[in-house]
Design a protein around this motif. Structure first.
Motif, mmCIF file in Angstrom:
data_model
loop_
_atom_site.group_PDB
_atom_site.id
_atom_site.type_symbol
_atom_site.label_atom_id
_atom_site.label_comp_id
_atom_site.label_asym_id
_atom_site.label_seq_id
_atom_site.Cartn_x
_atom_site.Cartn_y
_atom_site.Cartn_z
ATOM 1 N N MET A 47 -5.370 2.729 -8.133
ATOM 2 C CA MET A 47 -5.697 2.040 -6.884
ATOM 3 C C MET A 47 -6.103 0.602 -7.231
ATOM 4 O O MET A 47 -7.100 0.388 -7.938
ATOM 5 C CB MET A 47 -6.815 2.810 -6.185
ATOM 6 C CG MET A 47 -7.491 2.060 -5.054
ATOM 7 S SD MET A 47 -6.396 1.716 -3.654
ATOM 8 C CE MET A 47 -7.500 0.709 -2.661
ATOM 9 N N CYS A 82 2.363 3.458 -3.036
ATOM 10 C CA CYS A 82 1.637 4.622 -3.563
ATOM 11 C C CYS A 82 1.240 5.590 -2.455
ATOM 12 O O CYS A 82 1.323 6.806 -2.633
ATOM 13 C CB CYS A 82 0.387 4.174 -4.306
ATOM 14 S SG CYS A 82 0.735 3.192 -5.775
ATOM 15 N N HIS A 83 0.801 5.061 -1.317
ATOM 16 C CA HIS A 83 0.259 5.929 -0.264
ATOM 17 C C HIS A 83 1.334 6.516 0.641
ATOM 18 O O HIS A 83 1.011 7.230 1.594
ATOM 19 C CB HIS A 83 -0.789 5.172 0.554
ATOM 20 C CG HIS A 83 -2.059 4.917 -0.215
ATOM 21 N ND1 HIS A 83 -3.028 5.885 -0.385
ATOM 22 C CD2 HIS A 83 -2.503 3.834 -0.890
ATOM 23 C CE1 HIS A 83 -4.027 5.385 -1.112
ATOM 24 N NE2 HIS A 83 -3.732 4.148 -1.434
ATOM 25 N N ALA A 108 -10.241 6.007 -8.310
ATOM 26 C CA ALA A 108 -9.477 6.189 -9.538
ATOM 27 C C ALA A 108 -8.342 5.175 -9.641
ATOM 28 O O ALA A 108 -7.745 4.806 -8.628
ATOM 29 C CB ALA A 108 -8.890 7.606 -9.549
ATOM 30 N N SER A 148 -8.634 13.433 -6.728
ATOM 31 C CA SER A 148 -8.208 12.977 -8.054
ATOM 32 C C SER A 148 -9.141 13.539 -9.119
ATOM 33 O O SER A 148 -10.325 13.764 -8.866
ATOM 34 C CB SER A 148 -8.259 11.454 -8.131
ATOM 35 O OG SER A 148 -7.398 10.868 -7.190
ATOM 36 N N CYS A 181 0.848 -1.202 0.000
ATOM 37 C CA CYS A 181 0.000 0.000 0.000
ATOM 38 C C CYS A 181 0.883 1.251 0.000
ATOM 39 O O CYS A 181 0.572 2.258 -0.632
ATOM 40 C CB CYS A 181 -0.908 0.046 1.225
ATOM 41 S SG CYS A 181 -1.874 -1.454 1.515
HETATM 42 C C1 HEC Z 1 -0.615 1.652 -7.395
HETATM 43 C C2 HEC Z 1 -0.957 2.678 -6.412
HETATM 44 C C3 HEC Z 1 -1.785 2.292 -5.199
HETATM 45 C C4 HEC Z 1 -1.593 1.233 -4.344
HETATM 46 C C5 HEC Z 1 -0.484 0.164 -4.401
HETATM 47 C C6 HEC Z 1 -2.627 1.343 -3.343
HETATM 48 N N1 HEC Z 1 -3.414 2.433 -3.583
HETATM 49 FE FE1 HEC Z 1 -5.030 3.013 -2.475
HETATM 50 N N2 HEC Z 1 -5.335 4.594 -3.725
HETATM 51 C C7 HEC Z 1 -4.529 4.918 -4.798
HETATM 52 C C8 HEC Z 1 -5.054 6.111 -5.425
HETATM 53 C C9 HEC Z 1 -4.483 6.808 -6.650
HETATM 54 C C10 HEC Z 1 -6.180 6.490 -4.677
HETATM 55 C C11 HEC Z 1 -7.105 7.702 -4.915
HETATM 56 C C12 HEC Z 1 -8.307 7.249 -5.697
HETATM 57 C C13 HEC Z 1 -9.278 8.383 -5.937
HETATM 58 O O1 HEC Z 1 -8.951 9.525 -5.628
HETATM 59 O O2 HEC Z 1 -10.390 8.095 -6.421
HETATM 60 C C14 HEC Z 1 -6.326 5.511 -3.611
HETATM 61 C C15 HEC Z 1 -7.366 5.528 -2.670
HETATM 62 C C16 HEC Z 1 -7.482 4.640 -1.617
HETATM 63 C C17 HEC Z 1 -8.541 4.660 -0.626
HETATM 64 C C18 HEC Z 1 -9.687 5.673 -0.545
HETATM 65 C C19 HEC Z 1 -9.345 6.712 0.482
HETATM 66 C C20 HEC Z 1 -10.255 7.905 0.466
HETATM 67 O O3 HEC Z 1 -10.071 8.770 1.328
HETATM 68 O O4 HEC Z 1 -11.096 8.036 -0.440
HETATM 69 C C21 HEC Z 1 -8.295 3.638 0.245
HETATM 70 C C22 HEC Z 1 -9.112 3.257 1.472
HETATM 71 C C23 HEC Z 1 -7.087 2.980 -0.203
HETATM 72 N N3 HEC Z 1 -6.609 3.596 -1.344
HETATM 73 C C24 HEC Z 1 -6.511 1.903 0.436
HETATM 74 C C25 HEC Z 1 -5.395 1.213 -0.040
HETATM 75 C C26 HEC Z 1 -4.839 0.054 0.606
HETATM 76 C C27 HEC Z 1 -5.340 -0.524 1.915
HETATM 77 C C28 HEC Z 1 -3.801 -0.374 -0.165
HETATM 78 C C29 HEC Z 1 -2.951 -1.606 0.036
HETATM 79 C C30 HEC Z 1 -3.669 -2.852 0.340
HETATM 80 C C31 HEC Z 1 -3.702 0.541 -1.295
HETATM 81 N N4 HEC Z 1 -4.688 1.494 -1.177
HETATM 82 C C32 HEC Z 1 -2.771 0.446 -2.297
HETATM 83 C C33 HEC Z 1 -3.421 4.219 -5.246
HETATM 84 C C34 HEC Z 1 -2.929 3.051 -4.697
#
Ligand code: HEC
Ligand code: HEC
Length: 407
Positions: free
Chosen positions: A340, A250-251, A337, A374, A247
């Motif tokens: 994710m 990216c985060h 978006a 986004s 996670c």
């Molecule tokens: C390849 C990149 C990437 C990875 C790896 C990733 N994310 Fe994300 N995530 C994003 C992006 C980009 C967004 C924003 C999406 C949007 O704005 O609609 C996001 C949004 C989210 C959100 C929504 C949060 C909100 O406030 O709306 C959650 C919950 C989340 N991710 C959890 C996770 C978790 C848990 C993991 C690992 C298991 C993970 N992500 C791995 C790119 C990633």
């Protein structure tokens, strides 16, 4: 090649380079951790010989929900013609700096795939990043070259291959992946080029000083706190999943919770993504009430991971269908978006998704970091997330035409 492949590759590299420049505390070296006890924890099957059906099924689940197919072929769909067969040709490559990489053939073909390797060599590739075709078939107990059977001159896989995340899976999980690749997939003959690498095979990039080890730093790090002691076991599982699913690639926050910026979301434009005409931004996953997940319930986080529904735009209800308008799935869904990877995460079992949600809400320290929304199309990506592109949930039953169980 799908559009997700270079993105994930980039993410892995971003994680690496973040760490390279980071002076934060690192987990202790694992030279004497005794963390690898393959025979003891492998259960009845492997590495001695046969794989159990349980191992094969667990391995399948992990290969699907960690998106191995985004690079190795077939995305999250084990019924795909290209399932795990590797790069489709000479021009199906990605880049890390000047070096081109081709995703290996993971089917058990005896000449061009994982049929050439023992289960242990695959385990060592996932835990230590060691190239199975160039690393002896021995039990390795240290990440330090020259110690505990770790080769003195290691030959690491191209860092496009996100082994720095996979290594956080448990021994049992890594053996299960090896079991599935060798005993649950049909062989496909597909000779793939070996990826290009610097003369030291990446050894100077993946030292324990730069990327830590597979042993998680003790809980809590400075980025963490225990907000629900009665749920400690669940939170620790969520923590391990957050690390082994990358996670943080990216985060934010490098590879483990001792790294600065763990899960605080995008902090500068090196962390955003260009998806066609849209810029998308990894959000703040810490439980801050104003800018992070503090605003959402664990169920909303679960629904984000299982159904891709944006927690801020989706009611806090139990959802039982992935079809819009059915089982509380909103009639006009607002999806997260790309990139994710929820189409992969949704294949994790319920208890794993709940564990991740619990850890994010109850095990991480809140950090104020407002991430700009986004961009996206007016349909909130609904046209993008089709079954044709991302397969179905739940995944097709085992075995598909690409699979078979051969103990
Ligand atoms: C390849 C990149 C990437 C990875 C790896 C990733 N994310 Fe994300 N995530 C994003 C992006 C980009 C967004 C924003 C999406 C949007 O704005 O609609 C996001 C949004 C989210 C959100 C929504 C949060 C909100 O406030 O709306 C959650 C919950 C989340 N991710 C959890 C996770 C978790 C848990 C993991 C690992 C298991 C993970 N992500 C791995 C790119 C990633
Ligand atoms: C971001 C792309 C990417 C993802 C995702 C990915 N891999 Fe890889 N993998 C690669 C590349 C590229 C290589 C070849 C590296 C090289 O030749 O140095 C590779 C090599 C391997 C090898 C070594 C094979 C050989 O013949 O040397 C194994 C085993 C492997 N991957 C397993 C996995 C598993 C299991 C997963 C999911 C848990 C996974 N990979 C996910 C890109 C990826």
């Amino acid at each position: 090649m799908t559009h997700r492949r270079p993105i994930l590759g980039l993410a892995a590299l971003a994680a690496l380079s973040t760490l390279a420049g980071c002076g934060g505390p690192l987990p202790r070296s694992d030279a004497a951790d005794g963390g690898t006890a393959p025979l003891a924890s492998a259960g009845p099957g492997l590495p001695a010989g046969a794989a159990t059906p349980e191992q094969v099924m667990l391995g399948r689940e992990l290969v699907i929900n960690r998106d191995c197919g985004a690079c190795h072929g077939g995305n999250v769909n084990p019924a795909s013609d290209r399932w795990l067969a590797g790069a489709s040709g000479e021009d199906d490559f990605g880049n890390i700096g000047p070096f081109r990489y081709w995703a290996a053939n993971l089917t058990p073909d005896p000449e061009t795939g994982t049929g050439r390797y023992s289960a242990r060599q695959i385990f060592n590739a996932l835990r230590y990043g060691l190239r199975p075709g160039a690393t002896p078939d021995v039990e390795i107990t240290s990440m330090v070259p020259g110690q505990g059977n770790h080769p003195a001159a290691p030959n690491y896989l191209s860092p496009a291959m996100p082994w720095m995340a996979w290594r956080f899976m448990s021994d049992q999980e890594l053996w299960a992946i090896a079991a599935y690749l060798k005993h649950g997939v049909r062989p496909v003959h597909n000779q793939v080029r070996r990826s290009e690498s610097p003369p030291d095979f990446w050894a100077s990039e993946v030292t324990p000083a730069k990327i830590g080890t597979h042993v998680m730093p003790p809980f809590p790090t400075a980025a963490e706190e225990m907000r629900a002691p009665e749920r400690a076991a669940q939170l620790m599982r969520g923590r391990e999943l957050a690390a082994s699913a990358a996670c943080s690639a990216c985060h934010g926050g490098g590879l483990n919770p001792s790294q600065e910026g763990w899960l605080v979301g995008m902090r500068d434009t090196t962390m955003d993504f260009q998806i066609g005409p849209f810029v998308t931004r990894p959000r703040n996953l810490t439980p801050d009430n104003a800018t992070g997940l503090g605003r959402f319930s664990e169920r909303q986080i679960f629904n984000a991971l299982r159904y891709g529904l944006r927690p801020g735009e989706t009611p806090d209800v139990d959802i039982t269908s992935s079809v819009p308008g059915q089982g509380n799935h909103p009639a006009n869904p607002k999806y997260l978006a790309p990139p994710m990877p929820w189409p992969a995460w949704r294949h994790m079992p319920d208890e794993d998704l709940w564990a991740i949600a619990a850890y994010l809400k109850q095990g991480v320290r809140p950090v104020r970091n407002r991430v700009q929304d986004s961009d996206g199309p007016p349909d909130f990506w609904r046209g993008e997330y089709t079954v044709e592109k991302y397969g179905a949930w739940p995944a097709p039953a085992f075995p598909t035409a690409r699979e078979t169980y051969k103990p």
